[in-house]
Design an enzyme around this catalytic site. Structure first.
Site, PDB file in Angstrom:
ATOM      1  N   HIS A  84     -14.115 -13.221  22.474  1.00  0.00           N
ATOM      2  CA  HIS A  84     -13.828 -13.891  23.473  1.00  0.00           C
ATOM      3  C   HIS A  84     -13.184 -13.056  24.578  1.00  0.00           C
ATOM      4  CE1 HIS A  84     -15.291 -17.356  21.620  1.00  0.00           C
ATOM      5  NE2 HIS A  84     -14.053 -17.505  20.929  1.00  0.00           N
ATOM      6  N   ARG A 142     -21.263 -21.283  30.299  1.00  0.00           N
ATOM      7  CA  ARG A 142     -21.772 -22.798  30.315  1.00  0.00           C
ATOM      8  C   ARG A 142     -21.236 -23.402  31.643  1.00  0.00           C
ATOM      9  NH1 ARG A 142     -20.731 -26.815  25.139  1.00  0.00           N
ATOM     10  NH2 ARG A 142     -22.648 -28.074  25.628  1.00  0.00           N
TER      11      ARG A 142
HETATM   12  P1  A3P Z   1     -20.943 -29.546  22.414  1.00  0.00           P
HETATM   13  O1  A3P Z   1     -19.525 -29.688  22.237  1.00  0.00           O
HETATM   14  O2  A3P Z   1     -20.916 -29.775  23.770  1.00  0.00           O
HETATM   15  O3  A3P Z   1     -21.679 -30.247  21.514  1.00  0.00           O
HETATM   16  P2  A3P Z   1     -19.143 -22.423  20.563  1.00  0.00           P
HETATM   17  O4  A3P Z   1     -20.153 -22.330  19.692  1.00  0.00           O
HETATM   18  O5  A3P Z   1     -18.838 -21.506  21.685  1.00  0.00           O
HETATM   19  O6  A3P Z   1     -17.846 -22.832  20.074  1.00  0.00           O
HETATM   20  O7  A3P Z   1     -19.702 -23.719  21.459  1.00  0.00           O
HETATM   21  C1  A3P Z   1     -19.611 -24.840  20.719  1.00  0.00           C
HETATM   22  C2  A3P Z   1     -20.543 -25.932  21.627  1.00  0.00           C
HETATM   23  O8  A3P Z   1     -22.165 -25.541  21.235  1.00  0.00           O
HETATM   24  C3  A3P Z   1     -20.675 -27.247  21.058  1.00  0.00           C
HETATM   25  O9  A3P Z   1     -21.064 -27.966  22.063  1.00  0.00           O
HETATM   26  C4  A3P Z   1     -21.787 -27.244  20.054  1.00  0.00           C
HETATM   27  O10 A3P Z   1     -22.091 -28.593  19.661  1.00  0.00           O
HETATM   28  C5  A3P Z   1     -22.912 -26.491  20.633  1.00  0.00           C
HETATM   29  N1  A3P Z   1     -23.982 -25.792  19.773  1.00  0.00           N
HETATM   30  C6  A3P Z   1     -23.309 -25.385  18.395  1.00  0.00           C
HETATM   31  N2  A3P Z   1     -24.568 -24.537  17.626  1.00  0.00           N
HETATM   32  C7  A3P Z   1     -25.578 -25.037  18.819  1.00  0.00           C
HETATM   33  C8  A3P Z   1     -27.043 -24.710  18.697  1.00  0.00           C
HETATM   34  N3  A3P Z   1     -27.702 -24.099  17.758  1.00  0.00           N
HETATM   35  N4  A3P Z   1     -27.628 -25.021  19.777  1.00  0.00           N
HETATM   36  C9  A3P Z   1     -27.139 -25.606  20.744  1.00  0.00           C
HETATM   37  N5  A3P Z   1     -26.009 -25.702  20.786  1.00  0.00           N
HETATM   38  C10 A3P Z   1     -25.035 -25.414  19.928  1.00  0.00           C
END
Ligand code: A3P
Length: 328
Positions: A137, A159
């Site tokens: 990150h 995002r």
């Molecule tokens: P939400 O909390 O809005 O549902 P990161 O992976 O950077 O930690 O981000 C997490 C976010 O990505 C979460 O969003 C999660 O649900 C979403 N996410 C995880 N896997 C995903 C996928 N395969 N497709 C789309 N979104 C995904």
């Protein structure tokens, strides 16, 4: 060999003294989940991970074939880890035999700073199968020079900051320090507006990667979560081209892009047994990385005045850059 270990020991002792002194000087704040953050090189970093961060910056040697996934937290890291891993390893593993069926994306693609260099001053990264896929990150200006100067590829995803905020707040409530009250949305929002969240301010991170992608488009691929949601197959193909694993005409005809897109989709990934009930080696349950996976969920949590306020901050900070986020 013994000498090498001895000198590494000395260097580590020097480093821990250096970190102690640095930590005493750096500005501190409480993260939304109660843990301590320090402001290092302009971004907020968990104090307990500063050591892994500095080791990563000093010792990581990028190779030309490396793929470095860089993200702002809660912007699609888990999704991109699954996609890049699957695309780059598709000649090694069919989807039926994918390691993603038994291990979470965060186990297969590790963070350089928070996982690898945190656990070990000099992790055996040469032993990783090629292409080595790593995540971080870390903001662009703070990446080690070897990443910037080698021919490795950087894939960045961000995002809409309103959705990022809600996702991060929900996550922080779940990973809060034991026996503490969950942070209220108002309190977390106030901090987000001040740029106070891990790796924040978000606007500084996205802008730096945006500029790097404009200056070196062959080196840095800049993606947005919303675009990937809207036009996933297009971006799966683009990602494969960018990381040097393009789909052949035959693969395209056979529907390989659709297959990978579906396999890595939120619906499929979040319903895999390993992601529903499995856990990360750190103890975190894998399901914490899969919440709703929607665009525009902020509307269910933020008042109009909140969304306008954060929207305005982001607009002002990004103004003139050409980078915008849709008001979806
Ligand atoms: P939400 O909390 O809005 O549902 P990161 O992976 O950077 O930690 O981000 C997490 C976010 O990505 C979460 O969003 C999660 O649900 C979403 N996410 C995880 N896997 C995903 C996928 N395969 N497709 C789309 N979104 C995904």
């Amino acid at each position: 060999m013994e000498k090498k270990i001895e000198s590494l020991g000395e260097k580590e002792e020097e480093l821990s003294n250096e970190i102690e002194q640095l930590l005493a000087m750096l500005p501190k704040a409480k993260n939304w989940n109660g843990v301590e953050l320090c402001q290092y090189q302009g971004f907020w970093c968990q104090s307990k991970y500063l050591c892994g961060m500095i080791r990563f910056q000093r010792h990581f040697e990028a190779q030309d074939s490396d793929i470095i996934l860089t993200t702002f937290p809660k912007c699609g890291t888990t999704w991109l880890k699954a996609l890049i891993f699957t695309i780059a390893n598709r000649s090694k593993y069919s989807l039926k035999n994918s390691p993603l069926l038994s291990q979470g994306p965060h186990e297969l693609v590790l963070y350089l700073d928070y996982d690898l260099f945190m656990r070990d001053p000099l992790p055996a990264l040469e032993d990783f199968p090629k292409p080595r896929i790593f995540a971080t990150h870390t903001p662009y200006p703070s990446l080690p020079n070897s990443i910037k100067n080698s021919n490795c590829r950087i894939v960045y995803i961000c995002r809409n900051p309103l959705d990022q905020f809600v996702s991060h707040w929900k996550f922080m409530v779940r990973v809060r320090v034991r026996n503490t009250e969950p942070i209220s949305i108002d309190e977390a929002f106030e901090m987000a507006c001040q740029g106070r969240q891990e790796f924040g301010p978000i606007w500084e991170q996205v802008l730096a990667y945006w500029k790097a992608s404009k200056e070196e488009p062959h080196k840095v691929l800049f993606l947005k979560y919303e675009d990937l949601k809207e036009n996933n197959k297009f971006y799966v193909k683009k990602l494969a081209d960018f990381i040097g694993y393009p789909f052949t005409e035959d693969e395209e005809k056979q529907g390989k892009i659709e297959e990978i897109s579906k396999f890595c989709s939120f619906d499929n990934m979040s319903n895999l047994e390993v992601n529903k009930n499995g856990a990360h080696p750190t103890g975190l349950k894998n399901d914490i990385f899969f919440r709703k996976g929607l665009v525009g969920d902020w509307k269910n949590y933020l008042t109009t005045s909140m969304s306008e306020r954060l929207g305005k901050i982001i607009e002002e900070k990004l103004s003139g850059s050409g980078l915008t986020f849709k008001k979806t």
